[in-house]
Design an enzyme around this catalytic site. Structure first.
Site, PDB file in Angstrom:
ATOM      1  N   ASP A  12       0.808  -1.229   0.000  1.00  0.00           N
ATOM      2  CA  ASP A  12       0.000   0.000   0.000  1.00  0.00           C
ATOM      3  C   ASP A  12       0.834   1.269   0.000  1.00  0.00           C
ATOM      4  OD1 ASP A  12      -2.238  -1.690   0.237  1.00  0.00           O
ATOM      5  OD2 ASP A  12      -1.989  -1.739   2.408  1.00  0.00           O
ATOM      6  N   LYS A  15       2.135   2.083  -5.094  1.00  0.00           N
ATOM      7  CA  LYS A  15       2.807   1.555  -6.298  1.00  0.00           C
ATOM      8  C   LYS A  15       1.963   1.787  -7.545  1.00  0.00           C
ATOM      9  CE  LYS A  15       3.199  -2.498  -4.391  1.00  0.00           C
ATOM     10  NZ  LYS A  15       2.877  -2.239  -2.988  1.00  0.00           N
ATOM     11  N   GLY A  39      -4.005  -4.511  -4.386  1.00  0.00           N
ATOM     12  CA  GLY A  39      -4.976  -3.511  -4.825  1.00  0.00           C
ATOM     13  C   GLY A  39      -4.197  -2.274  -5.226  1.00  0.00           C
ATOM     14  N   HIS A  40      -3.982  -2.091  -6.515  1.00  0.00           N
ATOM     15  CA  HIS A  40      -3.194  -0.947  -6.986  1.00  0.00           C
ATOM     16  C   HIS A  40      -4.144   0.137  -7.486  1.00  0.00           C
ATOM     17  CE1 HIS A  40       0.634  -3.602  -7.525  1.00  0.00           C
ATOM     18  NE2 HIS A  40       0.209  -3.509  -6.289  1.00  0.00           N
ATOM     19  N   GLN A 220       2.407  -6.016  -3.089  1.00  0.00           N
ATOM     20  CA  GLN A 220       2.725  -6.054  -1.647  1.00  0.00           C
ATOM     21  C   GLN A 220       4.034  -5.292  -1.370  1.00  0.00           C
ATOM     22  OE1 GLN A 220       1.758  -9.440  -3.020  1.00  0.00           O
ATOM     23  NE2 GLN A 220      -0.271  -8.643  -2.695  1.00  0.00           N
TER      24      GLN A 220
HETATM   25  P1  IMP Z   1      -2.390 -12.854   2.012  1.00  0.00           P
HETATM   26  O1  IMP Z   1      -1.459 -12.292   1.002  1.00  0.00           O
HETATM   27  O2  IMP Z   1      -3.832 -12.695   1.636  1.00  0.00           O
HETATM   28  O3  IMP Z   1      -2.046 -14.256   2.381  1.00  0.00           O
HETATM   29  O4  IMP Z   1      -2.240 -11.999   3.364  1.00  0.00           O
HETATM   30  C1  IMP Z   1      -1.053 -12.046   4.161  1.00  0.00           C
HETATM   31  C2  IMP Z   1      -0.762 -10.676   4.759  1.00  0.00           C
HETATM   32  O5  IMP Z   1      -0.368  -9.789   3.714  1.00  0.00           O
HETATM   33  C3  IMP Z   1      -1.957 -10.011   5.454  1.00  0.00           C
HETATM   34  O6  IMP Z   1      -1.470  -9.241   6.532  1.00  0.00           O
HETATM   35  C4  IMP Z   1      -2.510  -9.078   4.395  1.00  0.00           C
HETATM   36  O7  IMP Z   1      -3.205  -7.989   4.940  1.00  0.00           O
HETATM   37  C5  IMP Z   1      -1.200  -8.637   3.722  1.00  0.00           C
HETATM   38  N1  IMP Z   1      -1.379  -8.226   2.323  1.00  0.00           N
HETATM   39  C6  IMP Z   1      -1.555  -9.022   1.254  1.00  0.00           C
HETATM   40  N2  IMP Z   1      -1.653  -8.290   0.135  1.00  0.00           N
HETATM   41  C7  IMP Z   1      -1.506  -7.020   0.503  1.00  0.00           C
HETATM   42  C8  IMP Z   1      -1.478  -5.785  -0.225  1.00  0.00           C
HETATM   43  O8  IMP Z   1      -1.581  -5.728  -1.454  1.00  0.00           O
HETATM   44  N3  IMP Z   1      -1.312  -4.656   0.514  1.00  0.00           N
HETATM   45  C9  IMP Z   1      -1.137  -4.695   1.871  1.00  0.00           C
HETATM   46  N4  IMP Z   1      -1.164  -5.808   2.582  1.00  0.00           N
HETATM   47  C10 IMP Z   1      -1.340  -6.969   1.907  1.00  0.00           C
END
Ligand code: IMP
Length: 423
Positions: A12, A15, A39-40, A220
């Site tokens: 977040d 990007k 989520g971009h 991420q």
């Molecule tokens: P997962 O990727 O859904 O397995 O989530 C694992 C961790 O990564 C959690 O804390 C999510 O909130 C975090 N996370 C996954 N994708 C994003 C992203 O695009 N932005 C911020 N946090 C993310």
């Protein structure tokens, strides 16, 4: 010059905006890891659009957008996303989906939910099935996009998987998934995605040979990396530079520059350590001012000061060349701004980022205070016009991290970007 754009924090960082801003200079934009957990957010002709799987270069008419083999793909979500942006006149002839991207299946989503309850801590995943889909890759069970186009082949691979998953789901008291409930639907989505699906590994290498300029789009952030992040509060892929090579088939020779994206403060969604977290009024203020709510799940983001110990670690493990600093304007009205420059633990001060959550939960941050600039930066176009206090804040980041802040974002639109940050 090929460029990698990666998040230096817990995701977040902005990007989407950075890549959308940089994309017109590139002929190929490739996503290499993650899935629709990302989520971009980008603003196209004034309209807010959140991309989850499509590369952020999709609105750049000259760019070819590639979803690389390292991305886990939910075919339903990808189809919906393609259809959702069709109205903006996007040229989908320029979209490529790797034939060897692992698929996310309905069972993965169910497992994501039940696995959360079986750990010693809750990660707070996005529940999109990302972790279980990557587990299937390392477990050598994965089904790929290229398997979707032949019913017999898909069925042969997926039938034993479904039985295996249902045993697990039963054990964890989740809801079993009937294969018949989705197989035909998946094959239908396969028919739609077939036109985009290619051997992306050869294609990307051919683009490289032709001298096309390539932008690697990270999802991420470094601190969510499965190997370098705050385990187990991480995602299941490598947002760090290594993920670029395993997620595209391009070698290290294809990469020239790494730009790291960092907010002027820090946020995180989900559980896990966060030494610079702000829990009181200032945190609430930053959340409101920065509109810090998850673009995928809508969850309020946790907020805190910029943590330079973590930032310097992220720069180190990625060979970052320069920083693109976002959301500086969110700090505009603060009287005082803080940064974390060390961690106090057991009477010592450390500047080492141990990606161990028990260690990080027990450190007390060492704080450096800065006088706020208390003026509106959102319309500033040149570095020299920034208030002196803001320039001092940026200079300190450069000195501590050892890399220059080349670009500063002061608002959501592309015009609100200060480039060539030098006096
Ligand atoms: P997962 O990727 O859904 O397995 O989530 C694992 C961790 O990564 C959690 O804390 C999510 O909130 C975090 N996370 C996954 N994708 C994003 C992203 O695009 N932005 C911020 N946090 C993310």
């Amino acid at each position: 010059m090929n460029l990698a754009v990666i998040g230096l924090q817990w995701g977040d960082e902005g990007k989407g905006k950075a890549i959308n801003y940089l994309a017109p200079e590139y002929e190929v934009v490739v996503r290499y890891q993650g899935g629709h957990n990302a989520g971009h957010t980008i603003y196209h002709n004034g309209e807010k659009i959140i991309l989850h799987l499509l590369p952020s270069g999709i609105f750049s008419p000259s760019a070819i957008s590639v979803i690389g083999n390292g991305v886990v793909v939910n075919p339903v979500k990808l189809t919906e996303e393609i259809k959702g942006v069709e109205k903006f006149g996007v040229d989908f002839n320029n979209l490529v989906l790797s034939s060897t991207a692992p698929l996310i299946l309905p069972e993965h989503e169910q497992l994501d939910v039940v696995f959360e309850n079986s750990r010693y801590v809750e990660i707070g995943t996005t529940r999109r099935g990302i972790g279980p889909a990557y587990e299937d890759l390392t477990g050598r069970r994965a089904v790929f996009t290229g398997d979707l186009f032949d019913k017999d082949r898909f069925y042969k691979k997926i039938k034993p998987l479904n039985e295996y998953y249902n045993k697990l789901i039963r054990t964890f008291k989740g809801e079993e998934i009937e294969l018949e409930s989705y197989i035909d639907e998946y094959l239908e989505y396969g028919k739609f995605l077939k036109d985009f699906t290619k051997n992306s590994i050869y294609l990307l290498n051919n683009f490289l040979k032709q001298g096309k300029k390539i932008l690697f789009e990270g999802a991420q952030g470094v601190l969510l990396d499965i190997n370098f992040g705050t385990f187990p509060f991480v995602t299941s892929s490598n947002p760090t530079v290594g993920g670029m090579f395993t997620g595209t088939g391009l070698s290290h020779k294809s990469l020239d520059t790494v730009t790291g994206i960092s907010k002027a403060y820090t946020t995180r969604v989900g559980g896990g350590p966060f030494p610079s977290e702000l829990k009181g009024d200032t945190g609430d203020y930053l959340r409101k001012q920065g509109n810090e709510y998850g673009s995928t799940t809508g969850r309020p983001r946790r907020v805190g000061w910029l943590d330079l110990v973590a930032l310097k670690y992220a720069v180190m493990v990625n060979g970052v060349d320069d920083i693109f600093l976002t959301k500086l304007d969110v700090l505009d009205e603060l009287e005082e701004i803080e940064m974390v420059t060390g961690y106090k633990i057991d009477g010592d001060i450390s500047t080492i980022f141990e990606p161990d959550h028990i260690y990080l939960d027990n450190v007390t941050p060492v704080i450096k205070k800065f006088k706020g600039w208390r003026s509106d930066t959102s319309g500033i176009k040149e570095y020299k016009s920034l208030p002196e206090e803001a320039k001092g804040y940026i200079r300190f980041i450069e000195e501590f991290s050892g890399v220059p802040v080349r670009t500063v974002s002061v608002g959501v639109s592309s015009e609100q970007t200060i480039k060539n940050c030098k006096e």
